[in-house]
Design a protein around this motif. Structure first.
Motif, PDB file in Angstrom:
ATOM      1  N   LEU A   1      24.802  34.710  39.446  1.00  0.00           N
ATOM      2  CA  LEU A   1      23.444  35.101  39.069  1.00  0.00           C
ATOM      3  C   LEU A   1      23.344  36.594  38.789  1.00  0.00           C
ATOM      4  N   TYR A   2      23.990  37.402  39.610  1.00  0.00           N
ATOM      5  CA  TYR A   2      23.951  38.857  39.406  1.00  0.00           C
ATOM      6  C   TYR A   2      24.583  39.227  38.070  1.00  0.00           C
ATOM      7  N   PHE A   3      25.733  38.636  37.780  1.00  0.00           N
ATOM      8  CA  PHE A   3      26.415  38.973  36.537  1.00  0.00           C
ATOM      9  C   PHE A   3      25.625  38.515  35.320  1.00  0.00           C
TER      10      PHE A   3
ATOM     11  N   ILE B   1      40.203  42.580  31.444  1.00  0.00           N
ATOM     12  CA  ILE B   1      41.410  42.291  30.667  1.00  0.00           C
ATOM     13  C   ILE B   1      41.090  41.282  29.560  1.00  0.00           C
ATOM     14  N   ASN B   2      40.327  40.231  29.909  1.00  0.00           N
ATOM     15  CA  ASN B   2      39.949  39.228  28.897  1.00  0.00           C
ATOM     16  C   ASN B   2      39.132  39.853  27.773  1.00  0.00           C
TER      17      ASN B   2
ATOM     18  N   ILE C   1      43.133  42.913  41.819  1.00  0.00           N
ATOM     19  CA  ILE C   1      43.426  42.293  40.531  1.00  0.00           C
ATOM     20  C   ILE C   1      42.331  41.326  40.085  1.00  0.00           C
ATOM     21  N   GLU C   2      41.776  40.556  41.015  1.00  0.00           N
ATOM     22  CA  GLU C   2      40.839  39.492  40.639  1.00  0.00           C
ATOM     23  C   GLU C   2      39.619  39.991  39.866  1.00  0.00           C
ATOM     24  N   PRO C   3      38.921  41.045  40.309  1.00  0.00           N
ATOM     25  CA  PRO C   3      37.745  41.461  39.530  1.00  0.00           C
ATOM     26  C   PRO C   3      38.097  42.108  38.190  1.00  0.00           C
TER      27      PRO C   3
END
Length: 167
Positions: free
Chosen positions: A34-36, A121-122, A114-116
């Protein structure tokens, strides 16, 4: 570990704590979504008019691929304990478990970093900024390699002390 401690100290059923743990993860995932999509990037909010059957099939195939990888990973992480138990005994499974958890603890900070970064990167890949992605990945690989080597040597040095803690 915290759930086990609470279960023992507060005399709360462990299955109840597991349900609470997963509900907390679900809450954080929903809050992040929701925030994003409502605050940071509302223009990227998923819309039904953007649905494509061909794209859905591609995504399902990719999802099944990752599902298969997770199943193989799960089998690998469970099979090692059975193999060690069968050939070396229960005591060795305990020792192996201690160091397996420590190695997982070492890799956690790298995964948290790395995860966030995945969406960045995409986005760079979509913008054909391959140079930035290669540069970033090389730096990240170097940093995680240095971090892994340093923590590995600490594990080797502290090996007798760590085993003595578990008696």
């Amino acid at each position: 570990i915290i759930a086990i401690l609470f279960s023992v100290l507060l005399n709360v059923p462990f299955d109840f704590l597991c349900i609470i743990y997963f509900l907390i993860q679900l809450l954080f995932s929903i809050t992040n979504f929701l925030y994003f999509f409502l605050i940071l990037k509302p223009e990227l909010f998923p819309q039904f008019k953007s649905y494509s059957g061909k794209l859905a099939i591609v995504l399902i195939k990719k999802g099944l691929y990752f599902f298969g990888i997770h199943i193989v990973n799960l089998l690998g992480s469970v099979a090692d304990m059975f193999i060690i138990n069968h050939f070396l005994g229960v005591k060795e499974v305990g020792i192996y478990s201690i160091f397996l958890r420590l190695i997982q603890l070492i890799s956690t900070p790298a995964q948290v970093i790395i995860e966030p970064i995945g969406p960045a990167i995409n986005e760079s890949l979509l913008g054909n900024d391959i140079k930035w992605v290669n540069n970033f990945m090389n730096k990240l690989l170097l940093l995680t390699g240095i971090y892994t080597i340093i923590t590995f040597f600490f594990l080797i040095i502290l090996n007798p002390f760590i085993l003595s803690l578990w008696g």
